[in-house]
Design an enzyme around this catalytic site. Sequence first.
Site, PDB file in Angstrom:
ATOM      1  N   ASP A 257      -3.740  11.347   5.085  1.00  0.00           N
ATOM      2  CA  ASP A 257      -2.896  10.242   5.540  1.00  0.00           C
ATOM      3  C   ASP A 257      -1.579  10.744   6.172  1.00  0.00           C
ATOM      4  O   ASP A 257      -1.366  11.959   6.314  1.00  0.00           O
ATOM      5  CB  ASP A 257      -2.632   9.305   4.350  1.00  0.00           C
ATOM      6  CG  ASP A 257      -2.629   7.835   4.751  1.00  0.00           C
ATOM      7  OD1 ASP A 257      -2.242   7.541   5.886  1.00  0.00           O
ATOM      8  OD2 ASP A 257      -2.994   6.993   3.913  1.00  0.00           O
TER       9      ASP A 257
ATOM     10  N   ASP B 222      -4.048  -0.491   9.349  1.00  0.00           N
ATOM     11  CA  ASP B 222      -5.048  -0.825   8.334  1.00  0.00           C
ATOM     12  C   ASP B 222      -5.758  -2.150   8.623  1.00  0.00           C
ATOM     13  O   ASP B 222      -5.127  -3.136   9.003  1.00  0.00           O
ATOM     14  CB  ASP B 222      -4.385  -0.943   6.957  1.00  0.00           C
ATOM     15  CG  ASP B 222      -3.983   0.412   6.416  1.00  0.00           C
ATOM     16  OD1 ASP B 222      -3.978   1.393   7.205  1.00  0.00           O
ATOM     17  OD2 ASP B 222      -3.665   0.508   5.218  1.00  0.00           O
TER      18      ASP B 222
END
Length: 383
Positions: A128, A185
């Site tokens: 990430d 997301d």
Amino acid sequence: MSRPLSPTPPMGWNSWNTFSWNVNEELILSTAEYMVSEGLLDAGYEYVVIDDCWSEKQRENGRLVPDRKKFPNGIRPIADRLHSLGLKLGIYSCAGTHTCGGFPGSFEHEFTDADTFAEWGVDYLKYDYCYKPDSADGENLYRRMGMALRCCGRDIVLSACCWGKDEVHKWIRHTGAQLFRSTGDIRDNWDSIKTIALSQLDKTYFSAPYCHNDLDMLVVGMHGKSDNSWIADVVGGCSDTEYKTHFALWALMSSPLMVGCDIRNMKPSTKNILLNKDIISIDQDIECRGPYVIRQWNNPQKVFALVKPLYDGSYAIGMFNFGDRTNEMSLQLYDMGLPVSSGRGLSLYDCYSHKDTGVFSERIVQNIPSRDCMVFKARAVRL
Ligand code: GAL
């Protein structure tokens, strides 16, 4: 070693969409059992990925340590169990100092962490981008983890997750990553699906064998059920039609297919979508070509086709209606490079009825219900 890794987009399951911070050994192992018994493994879904929130809040002796309550036996036995089932284990870390959930990140610990993951038997690392120090160059941080994984003694797929930031599609391939998240997301609603797909229509050609544009985990079958209220969203999820279209878009656009619902409680309609072998074969085509877009001339924003050439000489054609009522798509074969003067038409096979639907010349005209799609495999034939 089984290099080269990921010639086609990786397929599997990821814990984040439904369980977020509530990951634990029991969840991962029971999900793995269901991956096998529900036929997901046979269909190609092989990675079981533990996302964020799996570790203790502090390193110990410089090393990441699994949360002792959630994973009392550590990660190694989970990897062993998954491998004995024919599955592979994924884990999560971050290029910054902390993960998005506030757990230790791999910044300045890349080589130690890659070695740790290799010792544990990990096969896939989602990496990430939260808490990246401003002074650090993102591209360099992915190069670093790419390098660390390439010398850790184990084949570990690098799944970069920097949300399309810093023009990642231009440099990610060089870092050695096998997939890269290209958007923010996903959430369990139609608007999110639509926005993500449209944002990448002009970027699928950056995707190719061994390095794939990741449109994010699937929300298929979630129906608003998630421990994470931001993902579940107030509207309570999508209809089966919307999930069907979501899956078709991801397949036509050659995205990784990482299931995000609770596969221990799937409805038959969810299984139908996720296990459609014809749609999966479009996603997994070995040439990994991105599609081109043909828009309906009188409704170009809402109705369009995606056309993806396949390795065997055929074409996948997806027709999509993003509108709120039934709309017509009239696909001119001329636009696919098939003029009438060629003396040829297209023989179609329907990827939902799994039947041949005849030969079309000049054009294919279909009425597509709102938010629905049709997907065909097409082959040029003499008329
Ligand atoms: C986000 C990422 C999500 C999930 C989450 C975990 O940055 O895009 O897919 O991994 O972090 O905190």
